[in-house]
Motif scaffolding. Sequence first.
Motif, PDB file in Angstrom:
ATOM      1  N   ASP A 177       0.856  -1.180  -0.114  1.00 26.83           N
ATOM      2  CA  ASP A 177      -0.075  -0.040  -0.255  1.00 26.83           C
ATOM      3  C   ASP A 177       0.831   1.157  -0.165  1.00 26.83           C
ATOM      4  O   ASP A 177       0.473   2.321  -0.718  1.00 26.83           O
ATOM      5  CB  ASP A 177      -0.813   0.220   1.126  1.00 26.83           C
ATOM      6  N   PHE A 178       1.935   1.234   0.559  1.00 29.90           N
ATOM      7  CA  PHE A 178       2.565   2.487   0.877  1.00 29.90           C
ATOM      8  C   PHE A 178       3.132   2.828  -0.519  1.00 29.90           C
ATOM      9  O   PHE A 178       3.500   3.803  -1.073  1.00 29.90           O
ATOM     10  CB  PHE A 178       3.869   2.071   1.866  1.00 29.90           C
ATOM     11  N   PHE A 179       3.966   1.932  -1.249  1.00 32.08           N
ATOM     12  CA  PHE A 179       4.538   1.823  -2.484  1.00 32.08           C
ATOM     13  C   PHE A 179       3.513   2.389  -3.451  1.00 32.08           C
ATOM     14  O   PHE A 179       3.628   3.314  -4.365  1.00 32.08           O
ATOM     15  CB  PHE A 179       4.943   0.510  -3.069  1.00 32.08           C
ATOM     16  N   LEU A 180       2.171   1.939  -3.472  1.00 31.96           N
ATOM     17  CA  LEU A 180       1.211   2.404  -4.264  1.00 31.96           C
ATOM     18  C   LEU A 180       0.723   3.765  -4.168  1.00 31.96           C
ATOM     19  O   LEU A 180       0.653   4.638  -5.064  1.00 31.96           O
ATOM     20  CB  LEU A 180      -0.038   1.394  -4.587  1.00 31.96           C
ATOM     21  N   VAL A 181       0.497   4.109  -2.917  1.00 25.61           N
ATOM     22  CA  VAL A 181       0.063   5.457  -2.614  1.00 25.61           C
ATOM     23  C   VAL A 181       1.020   6.428  -2.751  1.00 25.61           C
ATOM     24  O   VAL A 181       1.009   7.268  -3.292  1.00 25.61           O
ATOM     25  CB  VAL A 181      -0.252   5.590  -1.159  1.00 25.61           C
ATOM     26  N   GLY A 182       2.448   5.995  -2.571  1.00 25.76           N
ATOM     27  CA  GLY A 182       3.516   6.710  -2.696  1.00 25.76           C
ATOM     28  C   GLY A 182       3.823   6.950  -4.162  1.00 25.76           C
ATOM     29  O   GLY A 182       4.188   8.230  -4.509  1.00 25.76           O
ATOM     30  N   LEU A 183       3.718   6.123  -5.039  1.00 28.91           N
ATOM     31  CA  LEU A 183       3.994   6.335  -6.252  1.00 28.91           C
ATOM     32  C   LEU A 183       2.811   7.481  -7.235  1.00 28.91           C
ATOM     33  O   LEU A 183       3.259   8.381  -7.789  1.00 28.91           O
ATOM     34  CB  LEU A 183       3.628   5.053  -7.187  1.00 28.91           C
ATOM     35  N   TYR A 184       1.603   7.284  -6.452  1.00 25.57           N
ATOM     36  CA  TYR A 184       0.575   8.423  -6.858  1.00 25.57           C
ATOM     37  C   TYR A 184       0.999   9.626  -6.356  1.00 25.57           C
ATOM     38  O   TYR A 184       1.046  10.828  -7.004  1.00 25.57           O
ATOM     39  CB  TYR A 184      -0.545   8.026  -6.406  1.00 25.57           C
ATOM     40  N   GLN A 185       1.502   9.591  -5.019  1.00 21.94           N
ATOM     41  CA  GLN A 185       1.589  11.085  -4.371  1.00 21.94           C
ATOM     42  C   GLN A 185       2.870  11.760  -5.355  1.00 21.94           C
ATOM     43  O   GLN A 185       2.876  13.052  -5.335  1.00 21.94           O
ATOM     44  CB  GLN A 185       1.933  10.941  -2.889  1.00 21.94           C
ATOM     45  N   GLU A 186       3.884  10.895  -5.436  1.00 27.24           N
ATOM     46  CA  GLU A 186       5.076  11.409  -6.300  1.00 27.24           C
ATOM     47  C   GLU A 186       4.673  12.178  -7.548  1.00 27.24           C
ATOM     48  O   GLU A 186       5.497  12.951  -8.171  1.00 27.24           O
ATOM     49  CB  GLU A 186       6.244  10.456  -6.129  1.00 27.24           C
ATOM     50  N   ASN A 187       3.706  11.319  -8.270  1.00 21.20           N
ATOM     51  CA  ASN A 187       3.170  11.893  -9.552  1.00 21.20           C
ATOM     52  C   ASN A 187       2.235  12.704  -9.536  1.00 21.20           C
ATOM     53  O   ASN A 187       1.781  13.235 -10.959  1.00 21.20           O
ATOM     54  CB  ASN A 187       3.190  10.673 -10.408  1.00 21.20           C
TER      55      ASN A 187
END
Length: 697
Positions: A343-353
């Motif tokens: 979850d942290f990876f998926l949410v983080g990917l969106y937040q970064e972009n």
Amino acid sequence: MWFPSQLIGQREGRHVMADFRLYVYQQEVVERALKHENIIIWLPTGGGKTRAAVYVAKKHLETTPNAKVVVLVNKVHLVDQHHTNEFEPYLDRKYRLLPVSGECDGKDFFGVVLKDSDLIICTAQILHNALINMEDSRHIELSDITLLIIDECHHTHKEYVYNQIMRIYVEKKLKRQGPLPQILGLTASPGTGGAKTLDKAVEHVMEICANLDSAIVSSKIYEPELKRKVPRPVKRFDIVENRKEDPFGDHLKWMMQQIHEFMVIPTEFRLRETGTQEYEADVVILEQLGVREGNRLLAQCALHLRQYNDALLINDTLRMMDAYRTLEDFYNTKFTTAIDGTDFFLVGLYQENQVKLKELASDSRFENPKMAKLQSILLEQFVPSEESRGILFCKTRQSTRCLHDWIHNNRDLKHAGIKADILTGAGNGINHMTQHEQKDTIRNFRKGTLNLLISTSVAEEGLDIPECNLVVRYGLLTNEIAQQQASGRARAKDSVYSVVAQAGGREERREHTNEYLEELTGKAIAKVQEMSVRDFRAKINQLQIDEVCRRRLEEMQKTQKKSRYCASNIQLLCRNCFTIVASGSDIALIDNTHYVNINRQFEQHYKAGGQVYLERSFEDWEPGRVISCNNGNCNKQWGFEMKYKKIGLLPNLAIKNFALQTPDERMTVKKWKDVPFTVEEFNFENYCTDKFPDLLD
């Protein structure tokens, strides 16, 4: 040309009906029905199928002792429409008519209501419930009905409720258990059932005829009159060239590639092209695979990939900002529900972009050219000095909302006098319209307060909508039946039927395919109509016998599947966090509809949220609050509480939100009917005794 049926009777020696106007082609297609034959009337949208049915119903009531007519519709809003606009004006003075839908009490006393009425208009589900419910006040037999009219009867196949009713009919017919009602089916097209060849299309039409135990009739002698009365619109393809650049879509695809690399896709699995329905089907399978294998990383990545693919599909049809907002709405719910590193990876990917995506979506240089094409079509047809009406068909409720927002905020379209609103299917979901909202929208469109409906498929069939001079199909991939029904809405003089499609794209290819299938349907019906009566009846009878045998074998297999495991050996897991939360033996079935958990310990596994509100009320229950998983940050929604008989508060569960652990494997199912164990009927007395031990002391 039309004639009052009284004049037709005098001229041609046929049946007389004063003050009832029928076109000659309508008179032609009802002729066999007036001889008490089972028939399907095949007339195009706008050809007056329902008016012909009213005529048959009136003659039936006048000539049949103890007549009981039941008119079936497949959508709730059609009950009142058919009653008020079609049957009541011609029958109400002399006969007792009653509309019955899920919103009225008549459904709970259908047996009594039928005895006290001459003609009932109801949804098919209400009649089916009455046929299988054995309570005296609710139960009826088919022998209680003398004429059964089935609107949009091309739905009489597979597991549709029309077919469930007709299965009862056919079995009684084959067992010679009569009397049975006369059948009158109405359709604008039976379609080809997916067939691409004439022989297979003929098989499909014969199956529909067998399911309805009816011959299919159409206008032959007066076909030229029919074509004059129901002219075809001018069809045109409004082709849009491909985008030269799509940086927003490219960036979404790059983000999806990052997820592909993170999730480690099984080597034997090949994902198809992103931004397609095929890719969506692939990631659905991947999510199911992840759940079955207990691989949460695979399951969650697949769910997020589906959201990105949805955004690509929206980007292909609507504005870039519409696509961006769908992702934004999805991730707004994910920030506080992260469970593990996936979850942290998926949410983080969106937040970064997120900032980059919004910046690209706001760049008008790369906007979807289909929107500009749609604007030019609307401006061409809607001129301030003229009265125009149109329907814009699109795929999803979300699309209707996005297009409505676009039109509402478009100065040029507002200056052209376009007054648009949304028309979608009724239901209880947050994005569904209520029945009252539907009626208000259609009423305003009829009055001219609105002149453009932005609609899903709900406006394709059945609804009494005024003649339109413009119908636009926008971003739609549907079958030949939907195409014919949609084009039939453009009935005004010099009307236009526009297909907005990308050059060489799926919509253009599908529309050409549908044109071929429409022609194939006509040829197939002609072949069926050419059969001798003897050969037709023999073939119909054999098809019915084969279908009964096939269904019995299928029911045996379902029973065996249901008995595969003992309910106590099945565990239910939250589909998001994989926590074991219930046993199969905790589940009970209420009213053959609601699957509830009766184990009081289940309360510790869920938390209750907001109140559920439904437009209609029910006899024995009312909705409570939404329930979701209580395991940490999971919050996976499971269903809602239902207050049963004002005493029980029972969790009503949707099985699609759970995984099943059997002694042999972990599995997922979409519907409760597919679970591999038997669910026992709910016993209210035992429930009360267990919950209130001192109640009966």
